[in-house]
Design a protein around this motif. Structure first.
Motif, PDB file in Angstrom:
ATOM      1  N   ALA A 121       0.831  -1.203   0.000  1.00  0.00           N
ATOM      2  CA  ALA A 121       0.000   0.000   0.000  1.00  0.00           C
ATOM      3  C   ALA A 121       0.866   1.254   0.000  1.00  0.00           C
ATOM      4  O   ALA A 121       0.554   2.247  -0.671  1.00  0.00           O
ATOM      5  N   TYR A 122       1.971   1.219   0.754  1.00  0.00           N
ATOM      6  CA  TYR A 122       2.871   2.375   0.793  1.00  0.00           C
ATOM      7  C   TYR A 122       3.469   2.648  -0.584  1.00  0.00           C
ATOM      8  O   TYR A 122       3.538   3.794  -1.028  1.00  0.00           O
ATOM      9  N   LYS A 123       3.936   1.600  -1.253  1.00  0.00           N
ATOM     10  CA  LYS A 123       4.563   1.784  -2.564  1.00  0.00           C
ATOM     11  C   LYS A 123       3.596   2.424  -3.554  1.00  0.00           C
ATOM     12  O   LYS A 123       3.973   3.312  -4.331  1.00  0.00           O
ATOM     13  N   LYS A 124       2.335   1.994  -3.497  1.00  0.00           N
ATOM     14  CA  LYS A 124       1.342   2.545  -4.419  1.00  0.00           C
ATOM     15  C   LYS A 124       1.128   4.031  -4.152  1.00  0.00           C
ATOM     16  O   LYS A 124       1.076   4.851  -5.086  1.00  0.00           O
ATOM     17  N   LEU A 125       1.018   4.409  -2.873  1.00  0.00           N
ATOM     18  CA  LEU A 125       0.791   5.815  -2.529  1.00  0.00           C
ATOM     19  C   LEU A 125       2.047   6.657  -2.759  1.00  0.00           C
ATOM     20  O   LEU A 125       1.955   7.812  -3.181  1.00  0.00           O
ATOM     21  N   ALA A 126       3.230   6.083  -2.481  1.00  0.00           N
ATOM     22  CA  ALA A 126       4.469   6.847  -2.617  1.00  0.00           C
ATOM     23  C   ALA A 126       4.698   7.274  -4.059  1.00  0.00           C
ATOM     24  O   ALA A 126       5.194   8.372  -4.327  1.00  0.00           O
ATOM     25  N   LEU A 127       4.314   6.419  -4.999  1.00  0.00           N
ATOM     26  CA  LEU A 127       4.476   6.771  -6.408  1.00  0.00           C
ATOM     27  C   LEU A 127       3.552   7.916  -6.815  1.00  0.00           C
ATOM     28  O   LEU A 127       3.845   8.664  -7.750  1.00  0.00           O
ATOM     29  N   GLN A 128       2.432   8.057  -6.129  1.00  0.00           N
ATOM     30  CA  GLN A 128       1.481   9.133  -6.451  1.00  0.00           C
ATOM     31  C   GLN A 128       1.777  10.427  -5.699  1.00  0.00           C
ATOM     32  O   GLN A 128       1.393  11.501  -6.156  1.00  0.00           O
ATOM     33  N   LEU A 129       2.450  10.325  -4.541  1.00  0.00           N
ATOM     34  CA  LEU A 129       2.617  11.500  -3.684  1.00  0.00           C
ATOM     35  C   LEU A 129       4.049  12.030  -3.621  1.00  0.00           C
ATOM     36  O   LEU A 129       4.309  13.009  -2.926  1.00  0.00           O
ATOM     37  N   HIS A 130       4.974  11.375  -4.304  1.00  0.00           N
ATOM     38  CA  HIS A 130       6.360  11.853  -4.244  1.00  0.00           C
ATOM     39  C   HIS A 130       6.428  13.293  -4.771  1.00  0.00           C
ATOM     40  O   HIS A 130       5.871  13.603  -5.824  1.00  0.00           O
ATOM     41  N   PRO A 131       7.106  14.198  -4.036  1.00  0.00           N
ATOM     42  CA  PRO A 131       7.147  15.626  -4.433  1.00  0.00           C
ATOM     43  C   PRO A 131       7.688  15.858  -5.843  1.00  0.00           C
ATOM     44  O   PRO A 131       7.348  16.864  -6.469  1.00  0.00           O
ATOM     45  N   ASP A 132       8.518  14.952  -6.347  1.00  0.00           N
ATOM     46  CA  ASP A 132       9.032  15.129  -7.708  1.00  0.00           C
ATOM     47  C   ASP A 132       7.949  14.901  -8.762  1.00  0.00           C
ATOM     48  O   ASP A 132       8.075  15.365  -9.903  1.00  0.00           O
ATOM     49  N   LYS A 133       6.899  14.192  -8.390  1.00  0.00           N
ATOM     50  CA  LYS A 133       5.834  13.885  -9.344  1.00  0.00           C
ATOM     51  C   LYS A 133       4.561  14.664  -9.053  1.00  0.00           C
ATOM     52  O   LYS A 133       3.890  15.146  -9.962  1.00  0.00           O
ATOM     53  N   ASN A 134       4.223  14.797  -7.793  1.00  0.00           N
ATOM     54  CA  ASN A 134       2.972  15.438  -7.397  1.00  0.00           C
ATOM     55  C   ASN A 134       3.273  16.847  -6.880  1.00  0.00           C
ATOM     56  O   ASN A 134       3.930  17.027  -5.856  1.00  0.00           O
ATOM     57  N   LYS A 135       2.804  17.869  -7.595  1.00  0.00           N
ATOM     58  CA  LYS A 135       3.052  19.261  -7.225  1.00  0.00           C
ATOM     59  C   LYS A 135       1.851  19.908  -6.555  1.00  0.00           C
ATOM     60  O   LYS A 135       1.822  21.125  -6.366  1.00  0.00           O
ATOM     61  N   ALA A 136       0.859  19.114  -6.196  1.00  0.00           N
ATOM     62  CA  ALA A 136      -0.335  19.672  -5.551  1.00  0.00           C
ATOM     63  C   ALA A 136       0.015  20.215  -4.172  1.00  0.00           C
ATOM     64  O   ALA A 136       0.929  19.705  -3.514  1.00  0.00           O
ATOM     65  N   PRO A 137      -0.696  21.260  -3.692  1.00  0.00           N
ATOM     66  CA  PRO A 137      -0.445  21.791  -2.347  1.00  0.00           C
ATOM     67  C   PRO A 137      -0.653  20.708  -1.298  1.00  0.00           C
ATOM     68  O   PRO A 137      -1.670  20.012  -1.308  1.00  0.00           O
ATOM     69  N   GLY A 138       0.281  20.565  -0.382  1.00  0.00           N
ATOM     70  CA  GLY A 138       0.161  19.574   0.679  1.00  0.00           C
ATOM     71  C   GLY A 138       0.725  18.213   0.319  1.00  0.00           C
ATOM     72  O   GLY A 138       0.677  17.294   1.139  1.00  0.00           O
ATOM     73  N   ALA A 139       1.268  18.049  -0.896  1.00  0.00           N
ATOM     74  CA  ALA A 139       1.793  16.749  -1.312  1.00  0.00           C
ATOM     75  C   ALA A 139       2.992  16.348  -0.460  1.00  0.00           C
ATOM     76  O   ALA A 139       3.134  15.179  -0.090  1.00  0.00           O
ATOM     77  N   ALA A 140       3.851  17.299  -0.157  1.00  0.00           N
ATOM     78  CA  ALA A 140       5.033  16.980   0.655  1.00  0.00           C
ATOM     79  C   ALA A 140       4.627  16.506   2.044  1.00  0.00           C
ATOM     80  O   ALA A 140       5.193  15.543   2.581  1.00  0.00           O
ATOM     81  N   GLU A 141       3.641  17.177   2.648  1.00  0.00           N
ATOM     82  CA  GLU A 141       3.157  16.783   3.970  1.00  0.00           C
ATOM     83  C   GLU A 141       2.536  15.392   3.927  1.00  0.00           C
ATOM     84  O   GLU A 141       2.753  14.572   4.819  1.00  0.00           O
ATOM     85  N   SER A 142       1.776  15.117   2.878  1.00  0.00           N
ATOM     86  CA  SER A 142       1.159  13.799   2.737  1.00  0.00           C
ATOM     87  C   SER A 142       2.211  12.725   2.509  1.00  0.00           C
ATOM     88  O   SER A 142       2.078  11.599   2.995  1.00  0.00           O
ATOM     89  N   PHE A 143       3.263  13.060   1.766  1.00  0.00           N
ATOM     90  CA  PHE A 143       4.342  12.115   1.524  1.00  0.00           C
ATOM     91  C   PHE A 143       5.037  11.749   2.840  1.00  0.00           C
ATOM     92  O   PHE A 143       5.380  10.593   3.084  1.00  0.00           O
ATOM     93  N   LYS A 144       5.237  12.737   3.703  1.00  0.00           N
ATOM     94  CA  LYS A 144       5.805  12.467   5.016  1.00  0.00           C
ATOM     95  C   LYS A 144       4.858  11.616   5.853  1.00  0.00           C
ATOM     96  O   LYS A 144       5.293  10.754   6.620  1.00  0.00           O
ATOM     97  N   ALA A 145       3.559  11.852   5.707  1.00  0.00           N
ATOM     98  CA  ALA A 145       2.574  11.110   6.490  1.00  0.00           C
ATOM     99  C   ALA A 145       2.614   9.626   6.172  1.00  0.00           C
ATOM    100  O   ALA A 145       2.606   8.789   7.075  1.00  0.00           O
ATOM    101  N   ILE A 146       2.674   9.270   4.883  1.00  0.00           N
ATOM    102  CA  ILE A 146       2.702   7.844   4.546  1.00  0.00           C
ATOM    103  C   ILE A 146       4.049   7.238   4.954  1.00  0.00           C
ATOM    104  O   ILE A 146       4.124   6.048   5.278  1.00  0.00           O
TER     105      ILE A 146
END
Length: 366
Positions: A121-146
């Motif tokens: 589950a982490y790998k699936k979310l990490a690919l969607q939320l990594h700051p290099d790929k996801n530039k949406a506001p709060g993506a970095a915080e969500s990436f730290k959360a997972i």
């Protein structure tokens, strides 16, 4: 209305980002757009905040024209953050993470999930939320959360503590969020030893020029290691083992000496009391003190019998005097107690109390 609310929340997030970047005009635009879509108290607060910060900025800026030209130049040379494009799906991932109440919900797994299910589950979310790929506001915080979630839930001890105490903290944090409109605190006292980026590389095995890899210690802690560091680590373990051996050496020597001394200490020649080992009774010539020896005493003992009997009598007299002292002390204390309480019967009993050891001493010295 729900779609308007989501779009309004997105505009408010962009407004917050603009405020942090000191772009108050852009912040006001996004806030007013959110007001049109879905007016809330939060929109009013952001508008008031933008107005106040804009006034303070104008008062504190001694050269507004120069600052304006610099801002224009910066806009021409670099792309503003608010213009970065991202997909609705990426923003939906971030929005879902923000609404989660615990680590299991963040990763989208149940409390019975295995380590492999959690890592998948982490790998699936990490690919969607990594700051290099996801530039949406709060993506970095969500990436730290997972990252925090997978680090805690794959550690048996931390997961146990989280399951025991997580529910109460979730309820407290949820109540606090409803009253203050703050985001959920994903750390919640469970800190990880590595950053979210390092955790990402642990699972995907990339990004380290020295081909680093990770091993897991018995205690559940992650240890970073490179191929070059393996000999050093082995040498360090060997040195630590040698040091531990040197520290234990005095204790080992003491144990060995104790065991060896037991082979050289022989049994006493006699005993004043009969038992299975000392079963043959003998009597001293002078005081007629009984003592006991082993069955092989006549053949084994080659010393002076007279000297042995003197030792027996001395030990017997020492024991007799000690016992006599105890008898007299007990008799005197009983008599004192009887006199103190005026108990004639108790006093008579104390007076008539027999002291056999003292009597034997008197007989011997008579």
């Amino acid at each position: 209305m729900d779609s308007n609310k989501d779009e309004a929340d997105r505009c408010l997030d962009l407004a917050d980002q603009c405020i942090r970047d000191s772009k108050f005009e852009d912040a006001e635009k996004f806030a007013r757009k959110a007001m049109k879509l879905y007016p809330t108290k939060r929109v009013e607060e952001i508008l008031a905040r933008v107005s106040m910060l804009s006034k303070q900025n104008k008062k504190s800026d001694p050269e507004p024209e120069v600052r304006k030209r610099q801002t224009t130049t910066n806009k021409e040379n670099s792309q503003p953050h608010v213009n970065v494009e991202y997909s609705k799906e990426q923003y939906d991932y971030v929005k879902r993470i923000k609404k989660c109440k615990d680590y299991y919900e963040i990763l989208g797994v149940t409390k019975e999930a295995t380590d492999s299910e959690i890592k998948k589950a982490y790998k699936k979310l990490a690919l969607q939320l990594h700051p290099d790929k996801n530039k949406a506001p709060g993506a970095a915080e969500s990436f730290k959360a997972i990252g925090n979630a997978v680090a805690v839930l794959t550690d048996p001890e931390k997961r146990k503590q989280y399951d025991l105490y997580g529910s109460d903290e979730d309820r407290m944090q949820s109540a606090h969020s409803r009253s203050t409109h703050t985001h959920y605190n994903y750390s919640r006292g469970f800190e990880t030893d590595f950053t979210a980026e390092e955790l990402f590389n642990m699972f995907f095995g990339g990004g380290f020029p020295q081909q680093e890899f990770y091993m897991r210690r018995t205690g559940g802690r992650w240890m970073r290691q490179t191929p070059d560091s393996q000999p050093q680590h082995a040498h360090r373990e060997q040195t630590n083992g040698y040091t531990a051996f040197l520290q234990m050496l005095p204790v080992l020597l003491l144990i060995v000496l104790t065991m060896m001394s037991s082979f050289f200490i022989s049994d006493p020649l006699y005993s004043l009391h009969s038992n299975a080992k000392y079963s043959v009774e003998r009597t001293t010539q002078d005081l007629k003190v009984p003592y006991y020896v082993k069955e092989n005493f006549p053949s084994e003992y080659q010393g002076s019998l007279r000297r042995l009997e003197i030792s027996v009598e001395e030990e017997y007299m020492i024991n007799l005097r000690s016992t006599c002292y105890k008898e007299r002390t007990y008799k005197d204390s009983m008599a004192w107690k009887a006199r103190n309480f005026g108990d004639a019967e108790l006093f008579q009993r104390a007076k008539n109390m027999d002291t056999p050891s003292c009597r034997k001493l008197q007989e011997i010295h008579a």
